[in-house]
Design an enzyme around this catalytic site. Structure first.
Site, PDB file in Angstrom:
ATOM      1  N   TYR A  15      -1.515   0.186  10.671  1.00 40.43           N
ATOM      2  CA  TYR A  15      -1.782  -0.464   9.384  1.00 40.43           C
ATOM      3  C   TYR A  15      -0.585  -0.286   8.446  1.00 40.43           C
ATOM      4  O   TYR A  15      -0.099  -1.261   7.848  1.00 40.43           O
ATOM      5  CB  TYR A  15      -3.048   0.129   8.746  1.00 40.43           C
ATOM      6  CG  TYR A  15      -3.243  -0.267   7.295  1.00 40.43           C
ATOM      7  CD1 TYR A  15      -3.801  -1.491   6.956  1.00 40.43           C
ATOM      8  CD2 TYR A  15      -2.852   0.584   6.251  1.00 40.43           C
ATOM      9  CE1 TYR A  15      -3.976  -1.867   5.623  1.00 40.43           C
ATOM     10  CE2 TYR A  15      -3.023   0.223   4.924  1.00 40.43           C
ATOM     11  CZ  TYR A  15      -3.581  -1.004   4.611  1.00 40.43           C
ATOM     12  OH  TYR A  15      -3.740  -1.376   3.297  1.00 40.43           O
ATOM     13  N   GLU A  49       0.184   3.589   1.798  1.00 39.82           N
ATOM     14  CA  GLU A  49       0.270   3.994   3.209  1.00 39.82           C
ATOM     15  C   GLU A  49       1.669   3.728   3.773  1.00 39.82           C
ATOM     16  O   GLU A  49       2.029   4.275   4.803  1.00 39.82           O
ATOM     17  CB  GLU A  49      -0.776   3.257   4.044  1.00 39.82           C
ATOM     18  CG  GLU A  49      -2.180   3.817   3.910  1.00 39.82           C
ATOM     19  CD  GLU A  49      -2.322   5.221   4.485  1.00 39.82           C
ATOM     20  OE1 GLU A  49      -2.072   5.406   5.672  1.00 39.82           O
ATOM     21  OE2 GLU A  49      -2.663   6.142   3.727  1.00 39.82           O
ATOM     22  N   SER A  79       0.809  -1.226   0.000  1.00 38.91           N
ATOM     23  CA  SER A  79       0.000   0.000   0.000  1.00 38.91           C
ATOM     24  C   SER A  79       0.838   1.270   0.000  1.00 38.91           C
ATOM     25  O   SER A  79       1.914   1.333   0.594  1.00 38.91           O
ATOM     26  CB  SER A  79      -0.866  -0.015   1.260  1.00 38.91           C
ATOM     27  OG  SER A  79      -1.403   1.254   1.521  1.00 38.91           O
TER      28      SER A  79
HETATM   29  P1  NDP Z   1     -11.229  -4.900   1.990  1.00 42.70           P
HETATM   30  O1  NDP Z   1     -11.115  -4.405   3.386  1.00 42.70           O
HETATM   31  O2  NDP Z   1     -12.432  -4.513   1.195  1.00 42.70           O
HETATM   32  O3  NDP Z   1     -11.175  -6.505   2.005  1.00 42.70           O
HETATM   33  C1  NDP Z   1     -10.357  -7.200   2.897  1.00 42.70           C
HETATM   34  C2  NDP Z   1     -10.624  -8.681   2.803  1.00 42.70           C
HETATM   35  O4  NDP Z   1      -9.788  -9.352   3.749  1.00 42.70           O
HETATM   36  C3  NDP Z   1     -12.061  -9.110   3.105  1.00 42.70           C
HETATM   37  O5  NDP Z   1     -12.437 -10.115   2.205  1.00 42.70           O
HETATM   38  C4  NDP Z   1     -11.947  -9.670   4.520  1.00 42.70           C
HETATM   39  O6  NDP Z   1     -12.897 -10.665   4.818  1.00 42.70           O
HETATM   40  C5  NDP Z   1     -10.561 -10.307   4.447  1.00 42.70           C
HETATM   41  N1  NDP Z   1     -10.009 -10.556   5.778  1.00 42.70           N
HETATM   42  C6  NDP Z   1      -9.867  -9.698   6.792  1.00 42.70           C
HETATM   43  N2  NDP Z   1      -9.300 -10.290   7.841  1.00 42.70           N
HETATM   44  C7  NDP Z   1      -9.082 -11.587   7.500  1.00 42.70           C
HETATM   45  C8  NDP Z   1      -8.539 -12.730   8.152  1.00 42.70           C
HETATM   46  N3  NDP Z   1      -8.109 -12.676   9.406  1.00 42.70           N
HETATM   47  N4  NDP Z   1      -8.464 -13.890   7.481  1.00 42.70           N
HETATM   48  C9  NDP Z   1      -8.921 -13.985   6.215  1.00 42.70           C
HETATM   49  N5  NDP Z   1      -9.449 -12.943   5.543  1.00 42.70           N
HETATM   50  C10 NDP Z   1      -9.541 -11.771   6.176  1.00 42.70           C
HETATM   51  O7  NDP Z   1      -9.898  -4.491   1.218  1.00 42.70           O
HETATM   52  P2  NDP Z   1      -9.674  -4.090  -0.324  1.00 42.70           P
HETATM   53  O8  NDP Z   1     -10.350  -5.081  -1.181  1.00 42.70           O
HETATM   54  O9  NDP Z   1      -9.954  -2.645  -0.489  1.00 42.70           O
HETATM   55  O10 NDP Z   1      -8.095  -4.237  -0.442  1.00 42.70           O
HETATM   56  C11 NDP Z   1      -7.492  -5.498  -0.740  1.00 42.70           C
HETATM   57  C12 NDP Z   1      -6.082  -5.513  -0.172  1.00 42.70           C
HETATM   58  O11 NDP Z   1      -5.330  -4.450  -0.758  1.00 42.70           O
HETATM   59  C13 NDP Z   1      -5.977  -5.289   1.343  1.00 42.70           C
HETATM   60  O12 NDP Z   1      -4.885  -6.068   1.794  1.00 42.70           O
HETATM   61  C14 NDP Z   1      -5.649  -3.817   1.478  1.00 42.70           C
HETATM   62  O13 NDP Z   1      -4.966  -3.572   2.675  1.00 42.70           O
HETATM   63  C15 NDP Z   1      -4.797  -3.602   0.251  1.00 42.70           C
HETATM   64  N6  NDP Z   1      -4.790  -2.273  -0.310  1.00 42.70           N
HETATM   65  C16 NDP Z   1      -5.981  -1.679  -0.627  1.00 42.70           C
HETATM   66  C17 NDP Z   1      -6.005  -0.454  -1.237  1.00 42.70           C
HETATM   67  C18 NDP Z   1      -7.295   0.237  -1.586  1.00 42.70           C
HETATM   68  O14 NDP Z   1      -7.251   1.438  -1.857  1.00 42.70           O
HETATM   69  N7  NDP Z   1      -8.394  -0.470  -1.636  1.00 42.70           N
HETATM   70  C19 NDP Z   1      -4.735   0.243  -1.593  1.00 42.70           C
HETATM   71  C20 NDP Z   1      -3.549  -0.507  -1.237  1.00 42.70           C
HETATM   72  C21 NDP Z   1      -3.590  -1.718  -0.634  1.00 42.70           C
HETATM   73  P3  NDP Z   1     -14.289 -10.359   5.565  1.00 42.70           P
HETATM   74  O15 NDP Z   1     -15.262 -10.083   4.454  1.00 42.70           O
HETATM   75  O16 NDP Z   1     -14.555 -11.620   6.284  1.00 42.70           O
HETATM   76  O17 NDP Z   1     -14.072  -9.182   6.457  1.00 42.70           O
HETATM   77  P1  GDR Z   2      -6.972   5.622   3.562  1.00 42.46           P
HETATM   78  O1  GDR Z   2      -8.529   5.649   3.181  1.00 42.46           O
HETATM   79  O2  GDR Z   2      -6.749   5.897   4.984  1.00 42.46           O
HETATM   80  O3  GDR Z   2      -6.272   6.486   2.561  1.00 42.46           O
HETATM   81  O4  GDR Z   2      -6.627   4.076   3.312  1.00 42.46           O
HETATM   82  P2  GDR Z   2      -9.776   6.334   3.878  1.00 42.46           P
HETATM   83  O5  GDR Z   2     -10.823   6.400   2.820  1.00 42.46           O
HETATM   84  O6  GDR Z   2     -10.147   5.697   5.150  1.00 42.46           O
HETATM   85  O7  GDR Z   2      -9.268   7.839   4.211  1.00 42.46           O
HETATM   86  C1  GDR Z   2      -8.816   8.728   3.202  1.00 42.46           C
HETATM   87  C2  GDR Z   2      -8.604  10.110   3.811  1.00 42.46           C
HETATM   88  O8  GDR Z   2      -9.864  10.690   4.160  1.00 42.46           O
HETATM   89  C3  GDR Z   2      -9.745  11.281   5.452  1.00 42.46           C
HETATM   90  N1  GDR Z   2     -11.068  11.374   6.069  1.00 42.46           N
HETATM   91  C4  GDR Z   2     -11.859  10.340   6.401  1.00 42.46           C
HETATM   92  N2  GDR Z   2     -11.689   9.005   6.236  1.00 42.46           N
HETATM   93  C5  GDR Z   2     -12.695   8.188   6.630  1.00 42.46           C
HETATM   94  N3  GDR Z   2     -12.572   6.877   6.429  1.00 42.46           N
HETATM   95  N4  GDR Z   2     -13.838   8.661   7.216  1.00 42.46           N
HETATM   96  C6  GDR Z   2     -14.044   9.995   7.417  1.00 42.46           C
HETATM   97  O9  GDR Z   2     -15.077  10.397   7.945  1.00 42.46           O
HETATM   98  C7  GDR Z   2     -13.011  10.878   6.982  1.00 42.46           C
HETATM   99  N5  GDR Z   2     -12.866  12.229   6.976  1.00 42.46           N
HETATM  100  C8  GDR Z   2     -11.707  12.524   6.436  1.00 42.46           C
HETATM  101  C9  GDR Z   2      -8.789  10.346   6.178  1.00 42.46           C
HETATM  102  O10 GDR Z   2      -8.291  10.969   7.360  1.00 42.46           O
HETATM  103  C10 GDR Z   2      -7.772  10.097   5.096  1.00 42.46           C
HETATM  104  O11 GDR Z   2      -6.832  11.146   5.046  1.00 42.46           O
HETATM  105  C11 GDR Z   2      -7.113   3.379   2.181  1.00 42.46           C
HETATM  106  C12 GDR Z   2      -7.349   1.916   2.590  1.00 42.46           C
HETATM  107  O12 GDR Z   2      -7.999   1.249   1.533  1.00 42.46           O
HETATM  108  C13 GDR Z   2      -6.042   1.213   2.880  1.00 42.46           C
HETATM  109  O13 GDR Z   2      -6.291  -0.176   3.086  1.00 42.46           O
HETATM  110  C14 GDR Z   2      -5.119   1.395   1.680  1.00 42.46           C
HETATM  111  O14 GDR Z   2      -3.900   0.756   1.899  1.00 42.46           O
HETATM  112  C15 GDR Z   2      -4.912   2.862   1.392  1.00 42.46           C
HETATM  113  O15 GDR Z   2      -6.179   3.450   1.127  1.00 42.46           O
HETATM  114  C16 GDR Z   2      -4.014   3.098   0.183  1.00 42.46           C
END
Ligand code: NDP
Ligand code: GDR
Length: 323
Positions: A147, A125, A123
Site C-alpha cells: 500500500y 504510510e 499518505s
Molecule cells: P476508505 O477505504 O474508507 O474508502 C475508499 C474508497 O475507495 C471507497 O469509497 C471505495 O469504494 C473506493 N474504491 C476502492 N477501490 C475502488 C476502485 N477500484 N474503483 C473505484 N473506487 C474504489 O478510505 P478513506 O476514506 O479512509 O481514505 C480516503 C483516501 O485517503 C484513500 O485513498 C486512502 O488511501 C487515503 N488516506 C487515508 C487516510 C486515513 O487515515 N483515512 C490517511 C492518508 C491517506 P467501495 O465502497 O466500493 O469499497
Molecule cells: P494504518 O491503520 O495501517 O496506520 O493505515 P490501521 O488502523 O489499520 O493500523 C494502525 C496500527 O494499529 C496496529 N494494529 C492493528 N491494526 C488493525 N487494523 N487491526 C488490528 O487488530 C491491529 N492491532 C494492532 C497496526 O499494526 C498499525 O500499526 C491507515 C489507513 O487509513 C491508510 O489508508 C492510511 O494511508 C494510513 O492510515 C495513514
C-alpha cells in the site's frame, strides 16, 4: 456554481468532503463502482444532494465518461484499496487500484480538460520506516507495505503530471484520520466498536496485533477542509496534514475502555495475535504540519481525547439501536 467530482465517495473521507463542499455551494458528483450490494450507508444523509456516477479505478473509459458527465472544476481522488494489512495479501491488485488508478484518472482528466484541478490522497504510510522526526514534505520516503509503495507511485505521478503537462495537481500527505464512519477493520474503529460491545456484554475479548506502534491520529472531518484549501491556492503544491501529536495503539485502547468506565482493560484484550501482525510494521509517525498552517491557514480542531470519545459514543448509540 463550482462543480466537484469525488472518487471514493462511499468511504470514510468522501462523505465528509461531500458535506463540506455542499456547504460551500458546490454541485457534487461522486463515483461508485459496481458492487452486487451497493454500499451507500456512509452517504445516506446526503444521498439526495449528490449525483452518483458509475466508475472504477481499473477502467479508464468509465473514469473519462464520469469526468465528461460531471464537468468538474475540481477532482478529489479519494478512491483506493486503503487497508495496509490487505495490501500484503493482495499486492498486485493494490498496485492496480492505488498506484495505476491515479494515472488512469490523470489521463482521463488530461483527455477531457487539463484545466481541472486534481487532489491526490497521499499518505503518511509513504514515510514508513521514518528517516526523520517529525515528518514533513521533504522527509525521505521509505514505505513498508505494498500500500505504501503504491501511494509513493501515486504521489510521484501526480507531481509528474503537474510538471509535464502544467496541470494543477496536488498531493495531500495526510496522517491517520478517523471518525465514527471509519471502516470496521481499521484499528481505531475496531477498538471503539469492540469496547462498546464488551461493555454491553455482547463480546468477550478484543483481539489485536501489535499495541506499540504510534500514530498521529486526527479527525477526518477536520482534514477534508485541508484538501479543499490545497485546491484554492494560486499554485499547486504538496502539504503534510496531521496533529503534531502521536499516541500508541495501547493508549487508544486504554482511553476507549475508560470511556465506558472499564479500567482493568488488560483482562479483555489479547494482543500480538498472528492474524493481525504485519510482515513489516510502521512504528512511529508524527506530523510536522507547519507548512499547511503557514500557507493554508489550516489547523486541526479535534483533540485525541475528543476523537476517542466521539467514536465510542457513536458506537454506543449504534449498538443500542442494534445497528
Ligand atoms: P476508505 O477505504 O474508507 O474508502 C475508499 C474508497 O475507495 C471507497 O469509497 C471505495 O469504494 C473506493 N474504491 C476502492 N477501490 C475502488 C476502485 N477500484 N474503483 C473505484 N473506487 C474504489 O478510505 P478513506 O476514506 O479512509 O481514505 C480516503 C483516501 O485517503 C484513500 O485513498 C486512502 O488511501 C487515503 N488516506 C487515508 C487516510 C486515513 O487515515 N483515512 C490517511 C492518508 C491517506 P467501495 O465502497 O466500493 O469499497
Ligand atoms: P494504518 O491503520 O495501517 O496506520 O493505515 P490501521 O488502523 O489499520 O493500523 C494502525 C496500527 O494499529 C496496529 N494494529 C492493528 N491494526 C488493525 N487494523 N487491526 C488490528 O487488530 C491491529 N492491532 C494492532 C497496526 O499494526 C498499525 O500499526 C491507515 C489507513 O487509513 C491508510 O489508508 C492510511 O494511508 C494510513 O492510515 C495513514
Amino acid at each position: 456554481m463550482k462543480r466537484a467530482l469525488i472518487t471514493g465517495i462511499t468511504g470514510q473521507d468522501g462523505p465528509y468532503l461531500a458535506e463540506f463542499l455542499l456547504s460551500k455551494g458546490y454541485k457534487v458528483y461522486g463515483t461508485v463502482r459496481r458492487l452486487s450490494t451497493p454500499n451507500l450507508e456512509n452517504i445516506s444523509r446526503i444521498r439526495e444532494q449528490v449525483d452518483l456516477l458509475s466508475a472504477d479505478l481499473l477502467d479508464t473509459t468509465s473514469l473519462t465518461e464520469a469526468i465528461k458527465e460531471a464537468q468538474p472544476d475540481e477532482v478529489y481522488n479519494l478512491a483506493a484499496m486503503s487497508f495496509v494489512k490487505a495490501s500484503f495479501e493482495q499486492p498486485v491488485l493494490t498496485g492496480e487500484f492505488t498506484a495505476l488508478g491515479v494515472t488512469r484518472l490523470l489521463e482521463a482528466i488530461r483527455a477531457v480538460n487539463k484545466k481541472i484541478k486534481f487532489y491526490q490522497a497521499s499518505s503518511s504510510e509513504m514515510f514508513g520506516k521514518v528517516t526523520e522526526t517529525p515528518q514533513k514534505e521533504t522527509t525521505r520516503f521509505h514505505p513498508r507495505s505494498p500500500y505504501g509503495v503504491a501511494k509513493v507511485y501515486g504521489h510521484y505521478i501526480t507531481l509528474n503530471y503537474r510538471e509535464s503537462y502544467d496541470m494543477f495537481a496536488v498531493s495531500g500527505i495526510l496522517f491517520n484520520h478517523e471518525s465514527p464512519r471509519r471502516g470496521i477493520e481499521f484499528v481505531t474503529r475496531k477498538i471503539s466498536n469492540s469496547v462498546v460491545r464488551i461493555h454491553l456484554g455482547k463480546q468477550d475479548k478484543l483481539i489485536l496485533g501489535d499495541l506499540s506502534p504510534k500514530r498521529d491520529w486526527g479527525f477526518a472531518g477536520d482534514y477534508v477542509e485541508a484538501m479543499w484549501l490545497m485546491l484554492q491556492q494560486e499554485k499547486p503544491d504538496d502539504y503534510v496534514i496531521g496533529t503534531g501529536e502521536n499516541h500508541s495503539v495501547k493508549e487508544f485502547v486504554e482511553l476507549a475502555f475508560k470511556c465506558v468506565g472499564i479500567t482493568d482493560w488488560q483482562n479483555y484484550v489479547i494482543s500480538n495475535h498472528p492474524k493481525h501482525m504485519r510482515p513489516a510494521e510502521v512504528d512511529y509517525l508524527i506530523a510536522d504540519y507547519s507548512k499547511a498552517k503557514k500557507v493554508l491557514g489550516w489547523e486541526p480542531k479535534t483533540t485525541f481525547k475528543e476523537l476517542v470519545e466521539m467514536m465510542v459514543k457513536s458506537d454506543l448509540q449504534k449498538e443500542k439501536k442494534g445497528k
